[in-house]
Write an enzyme that holds these catalytic residues in place. Structure first.
Site, PDB file in Angstrom:
ATOM      1  N   SER A 177       0.622  -0.803  -0.100  1.00 52.79           N
ATOM      2  CA  SER A 177       0.266  -0.475   0.293  1.00 52.79           C
ATOM      3  C   SER A 177       0.952   1.170   0.414  1.00 52.79           C
ATOM      4  O   SER A 177       1.708   1.638  -1.135  1.00 52.79           O
ATOM      5  CB  SER A 177      -1.228   0.013   1.085  1.00 52.79           C
ATOM      6  OG  SER A 177      -1.849   1.110   1.491  1.00 52.79           O
ATOM      7  N   MET A 296       0.321   1.265   5.391  1.00 53.36           N
ATOM      8  CA  MET A 296      -0.610   1.589   6.523  1.00 53.36           C
ATOM      9  C   MET A 296      -1.889   1.099   6.652  1.00 53.36           C
ATOM     10  O   MET A 296      -2.416   0.368   5.860  1.00 53.36           O
ATOM     11  CB  MET A 296      -1.192   3.062   6.566  1.00 53.36           C
ATOM     12  CG  MET A 296      -1.758   3.945   7.294  1.00 53.36           C
ATOM     13  SD  MET A 296      -2.200   5.318   7.150  1.00 53.36           S
ATOM     14  CE  MET A 296      -1.206   6.382   7.784  1.00 53.36           C
TER      15      MET A 296
END
Length: 354
Positions: A177, A296
């Site tokens: 991500s 995250m």
């Protein structure tokens, strides 16, 4: 006050960062714990110490402030003060920021910013203090979807167990991500054209994944492309899940393909790493290698544990090279990781395991 308000400033202008820091630090009730030039640098600081308030610009490199604001408000709602030249009364950016959960808006001019901020120091301080008193969970947009697990897409369990059978076809599944675009480039450009087929979920909006795949394709020995429903997973090819769609591994005999489908947000993401990893656990099992890298949140952590339990070899990027150590950390906590490695060692580990 027994404890000071902890603030992170995120602005690509060094002058703004310095001026806002000076204004805030004149108040004994405020502590500036970091000043970052863009959201990715800010996330690195926030993993070490989470702020009470974020002072955030909108226009920045690598990730704009509105995208960062929305991500924060879905992952961990935190009061945000927008300080931007785009944030004029009635402006689209202002409306979007307020809708996404900004606690306050400060409009800085396009010219004479330093002088403006020095003259408006008290306004900045008061905005931060007011934001610190806000209930962050109530600032978050009311339209935030519930955090669904991968069960909403693929039922738990390994089904028939056919994934346990070792075949000549191998699959490498990678999930990432925040910071992942750079991490994927670092890994894929070092893999040979003869490596096993690769399936990738990178959290990225619609329309961006195709351009990202084209860029990687121009840099890599591998063929890299945005996945289409029914594409075969084959040696020398890397398939990236399209933004806004889930991608799942499927199996026909000894061959693997991908299914690209709609579906609900899983862990508030579409595509979701957990969706890809669970499908790999079910249909590839010990024929797969699972890799989780910078990002995250916790998307992919449970899926990687399922891959591990199904016999796959699993790898997590270590904290020293992650932009954000969230996803790998959660996977490690669950006990689903065989190797924890810095980014520069991941390509070699993939080839040895694959």
């Amino acid at each position: 006050m027994n404890s000071r308000i902890k603030v992170i400033i995120v602005d690509d202008s060094a002058v703004v960062r310095q001026t806002v820091r000076q204004a805030l630090e004149r108040d004994s009730g405020i502590e500036v714990i970091a000043a970052a030039s863009d959201p990715l640098f800010a996330m690195g600081h926030m993993q070490r110490q989470w702020p009470d308030v974020i002072v955030l610009d909108i226009e920045m490199p690598r990730m704009d402030g509105l995208t960062f604001l929305k991500k924060i408000m879905t992952e961990r709602p935190t009061p945000v003060v927008i300080c931007s030249s785009l944030a004029e009364n009635g402006a689209a950016a202002t409306m979007q920021a307020l809708a996404a959960g900004a606690a306050a808006i400060i409009t800085k001019p396009k010219m004479g910013v330093k002088q403006f901020l020095e003259g408006s120091a008290n306004d900045v301080v008061q905005a931060v203090k007011a934001a610190a008193r806000a209930n962050a969970s109530r600032l978050a947009p009311r339209t935030v979807a519930p955090k669904l697990s991968v069960d909403a897409m693929i039922g738990a369990g390994l089904g028939s167990g056919s994934s346990m059978v070792r075949t000549t076809e191998r699959v490498i599944a990678i999930g990432t991500s925040t910071g992942g675009t750079q991490a994927l480039e670092a890994v894929l450009t070092r893999l040979p054209a003869v490596c096993p087929g690769i399936v990738i979920v990178q959290h990225m909006p619609e329309r961006f994944t195709a351009m990202f795949a084209e860029r990687l394709d121009s840099l890599c020995a591998l063929e890299v492309r945005e996945a289409c429903h029914g594409d075969r997973v084959m040696p020398g090819r890397a398939l990236i899940a399209p933004g806004g769609k889930h991608m799942m591994l499927a199996r026909s005999g000894a061959q693997y393909t991908v299914e690209v489908v709609d579906g609900p947000l899983i862990n508030r993401h579409r595509p979701s790493v957990d969706v890809l990893f669970r499908s790999c656990a079910r249909f590839a099992g010990r024929n797969a290698v699972g890799v989780i890298m910078t990002g995250m949140g916790d998307d992919g952590a449970r899926g990687l544990k399922e891959m591990h339990d199904a016999g796959a070899h699993t790898i997590a990027e270590d904290e020293s090279s992650c932009v954000v150590f969230g996803m790998p950390r959660e996977a490690i906590k669950l006990g689903g990781v065989d190797q924890v490695l810095p980014l520069d060692l991941v390509p070699e580990a993939i080839m040895k395991a694959g």
